[in-house]
Write an enzyme that holds these catalytic residues in place. Sequence first.
Site, PDB file in Angstrom:
ATOM      1  N   SER A 116       0.809  -1.217   0.000  1.00  0.00           N
ATOM      2  CA  SER A 116       0.000   0.000   0.000  1.00  0.00           C
ATOM      3  C   SER A 116       0.846   1.272   0.000  1.00  0.00           C
ATOM      4  O   SER A 116       1.535   1.546  -0.975  1.00  0.00           O
ATOM      5  CB  SER A 116      -0.953  -0.044   1.205  1.00  0.00           C
ATOM      6  OG  SER A 116      -1.940   0.936   1.077  1.00  0.00           O
ATOM      7  N   LYS A 172      -1.084  -3.947  -3.249  1.00  0.00           N
ATOM      8  CA  LYS A 172      -2.334  -3.277  -2.872  1.00  0.00           C
ATOM      9  C   LYS A 172      -2.318  -1.883  -3.488  1.00  0.00           C
ATOM     10  O   LYS A 172      -1.686  -0.969  -2.967  1.00  0.00           O
ATOM     11  CB  LYS A 172      -2.494  -3.179  -1.357  1.00  0.00           C
ATOM     12  CG  LYS A 172      -3.799  -2.493  -0.947  1.00  0.00           C
ATOM     13  CD  LYS A 172      -3.923  -2.370   0.554  1.00  0.00           C
ATOM     14  CE  LYS A 172      -5.234  -1.696   0.935  1.00  0.00           C
ATOM     15  NZ  LYS A 172      -5.320  -0.286   0.522  1.00  0.00           N
ATOM     16  N   ASP A 216      10.182   4.898 -10.443  1.00  0.00           N
ATOM     17  CA  ASP A 216       9.829   5.528 -11.720  1.00  0.00           C
ATOM     18  C   ASP A 216      10.620   6.802 -11.981  1.00  0.00           C
ATOM     19  O   ASP A 216      10.848   7.177 -13.136  1.00  0.00           O
ATOM     20  CB  ASP A 216       8.325   5.838 -11.757  1.00  0.00           C
ATOM     21  CG  ASP A 216       7.491   4.594 -12.029  1.00  0.00           C
ATOM     22  OD1 ASP A 216       8.072   3.493 -12.096  1.00  0.00           O
ATOM     23  OD2 ASP A 216       6.256   4.722 -12.164  1.00  0.00           O
TER      24      ASP A 216
END
Length: 446
Positions: A307, A332, A318
């Site tokens: 999460s 999640k 990224d």
Amino acid sequence: MHPIPRALACAVTAALAFAPLHAQQAPASAASSAAPAKAASAPDPVDLDDVRNFSRVYEVVRQAYVEPVDNKTLMKAAISGMLSGLDPHSEYLDRQGLQQLSEDTTGQYSGLGIEVLEVDGTLRIIAPIDDTPAARAGIKPGDTIVKINGKPVDPENVDDMFKQLRGEPGSKVTLSILHENSDKPIDMHLVREQISVTSVKLRELQPGYAYIRISQFQEDTADDLERKFAAYVTRHGQPKGAVLDLRSNPGGLLTSAVAVSDDFLDAGGIVSTRGRLADANLKFDAHPGDLLQGAPMVLLADNGTASAAEIVAGALKDNHRALIVGRRTFGKGVVQTVLPLDADHAVKLTTARYYTPNGTSIQAEGIKPDIALAELTVNPADSAPEPINSEADLKHHLANENTAAQDIDNDGSADNAKLATEDYTLAQALNILKGLALGHRVDAVK
């Protein structure tokens, strides 16, 4: 920490997240009813036959069930069943449920220190929290609770099973735990404690290299990180690199994850959320101000990294800010919002998916590490010491005229071996980090 508008902090939550209790006092119409009505405007009328069937089932249960059941209990069960049928994270919260959410986000509660998720009628461990009874007992991410105090987990009454994990400090509980990849459960006898989770730990791993451990994303995690990092720099100087350890981190507040990501980024996206409601469509970007001033990072992850912790991992990966090392994360990738019904009741509802800066959803997929490492343990080799290791061990050898006498056997390998026997993955991460730091220095010289 870069400030986040309070409205956003109250509106969007992830994993353990919730709107602050004072915000939940708002009338249901202002906080929840108006917007969902707009989203549900598409023609999908309730089938009257379904309403009749519900009424019939309700009446049959009320009249014929083996024991009397009052209307309030039946209605609560009906609401809970409707929400649990949507996904594993949506649920109906009464006063006790709201209090538990409040305790989780502040890191203060009495229990065992585990983040548990219902999966197909079982209680699956997402992660134990550091320095708690569960972690000390050896409970691992992916374990399953089979029994509590000798009673099998009842898939029809999982909520009560959740409650049994908490209790007064000093009270005892026995969990039958099925470890991942095992076919025989073992009994673990635990004592509940007053859990006071310090979400950030920061220390020098080796001279020049910092170790940052975040066990959970609470309200004050980013502020705590910044305070402890400033103290570290005062004592040790600016690090040449850092390991950010998010293993077995079950998540927490989305806004806290955004702030921690921002602490290591100068620019770029952090996370975006998309849902059916306008308020669920948000985008968070980084601001100038990297605590590490561009020094390389290695982020440790495993299948207990979930999460909000995955938001940080996705943002740093990224943006090419950190190398992800370890195992694939939990996966999640959905956001829960707490929609208050009145002062003592609310619905925690999945209202959006979140996406990494590259637009990737990690829901049920997780984040794949850049360098995969199995969870291994190593032991020192059992061999006799070598009588001659170098020229310096030869009798009548010539001394080195350029250096003073020193312990040439201390090349750092002993420290590395010690760390590897304590935490193999961390030792490997440090070696990778040192390689990155060397490359960073070469680039800086150019």
